[in-house]
Design an enzyme around this catalytic site. Sequence first.
Site, PDB file in Angstrom:
ATOM      1  N   GLU A 169      -2.932  -4.859  -2.992  1.00 41.81           N
ATOM      2  CA  GLU A 169      -3.469  -5.822  -3.947  1.00 41.81           C
ATOM      3  C   GLU A 169      -3.597  -5.211  -5.335  1.00 41.81           C
ATOM      4  OE1 GLU A 169      -5.421  -6.641   0.124  1.00 41.81           O
ATOM      5  OE2 GLU A 169      -4.707  -4.915  -1.011  1.00 41.81           O
TER       6      GLU A 169
ATOM      7  N   CYS B  58     -10.443  -3.565  -3.759  1.00 39.79           N
ATOM      8  CA  CYS B  58      -9.455  -4.540  -4.252  1.00 39.79           C
ATOM      9  C   CYS B  58     -10.142  -5.800  -4.770  1.00 39.79           C
ATOM     10  CB  CYS B  58      -8.452  -4.883  -3.161  1.00 39.79           C
ATOM     11  SG  CYS B  58      -7.280  -3.540  -2.869  1.00 39.79           S
TER      12      CYS B  58
ATOM     13  N   CYS C  13      -9.895  -5.354   0.798  1.00 39.93           N
ATOM     14  CA  CYS C  13     -11.047  -4.447   0.876  1.00 39.93           C
ATOM     15  C   CYS C  13     -11.955  -4.648  -0.348  1.00 39.93           C
ATOM     16  CB  CYS C  13     -10.573  -2.995   0.964  1.00 39.93           C
ATOM     17  SG  CYS C  13      -9.916  -2.320  -0.579  1.00 39.93           S
TER      18      CYS C  13
ATOM     19  N   CYS D 116      -4.006   0.532  -2.613  1.00 36.35           N
ATOM     20  CA  CYS D 116      -3.824  -0.681  -1.817  1.00 36.35           C
ATOM     21  C   CYS D 116      -2.781  -1.609  -2.441  1.00 36.35           C
ATOM     22  CB  CYS D 116      -5.145  -1.428  -1.710  1.00 36.35           C
ATOM     23  SG  CYS D 116      -6.454  -0.535  -0.869  1.00 36.35           S
TER      24      CYS D 116
ATOM     25  N   ASN E 264       0.839  -1.198   0.000  1.00 34.42           N
ATOM     26  CA  ASN E 264       0.000   0.000   0.000  1.00 34.42           C
ATOM     27  C   ASN E 264       0.873   1.246   0.000  1.00 34.42           C
ATOM     28  OD1 ASN E 264       0.459  -0.942   2.762  1.00 34.42           O
ATOM     29  ND2 ASN E 264      -0.956   0.646   3.452  1.00 34.42           N
TER      30      ASN E 264
ATOM     31  N   GLU F 200       0.279   5.259   0.603  1.00 36.32           N
ATOM     32  CA  GLU F 200      -0.642   6.296   1.040  1.00 36.32           C
ATOM     33  C   GLU F 200      -0.206   7.671   0.529  1.00 36.32           C
ATOM     34  OE1 GLU F 200      -2.230   4.177   5.115  1.00 36.32           O
ATOM     35  OE2 GLU F 200      -0.990   5.948   5.305  1.00 36.32           O
TER      36      GLU F 200
END
Length: 161
Positions: A75, A115, A112, A73, A62, A64
Amino acid sequence: MKKVKKESTIYVFDDLQELPKDVAYLMEKAIEARSRAYAPYSNFEVGAALLLDNDEIITGNNQENASYPSGLCAERTAIYYAGSQYPEAKVIRMAISASSKITSTETPIPPCGACRQAMVEYEIKQTHAIEVYFMGSKGAVAKSNSVVNLLPFVFDKTALF
């Protein structure tokens, strides 16, 4: 009115040692990727590793940003890279590991919703299920035989035409 019922099946391994060796190796790559995550705001680090059918392993973590919606993210970082660099390759399996600098993450943490949607797009495109293994920073590892299993009511291109 009719009732529609969809069920998901998840398999849970007690720890990394219980995984097949090739899956444990992929999870180790996800854990390594997690250690390189850039998560100064959430302190929640995620790493992902993909095994492609050409034996390439792609990792992501990830990333940010102070403008929160601009982050990505682990994934999606990994699967989009695989799609851009190996567009003909199929994703065989994905390993995901998540940890927090604030609290303990010893139970499996699934991808999530965003993803899952990105992952299912690739699963449908390649017409081959993607095995998904996910865990916290340590402890149990969960396995799903496909992304559709994690996102049973799929939104795909058929809804657009």
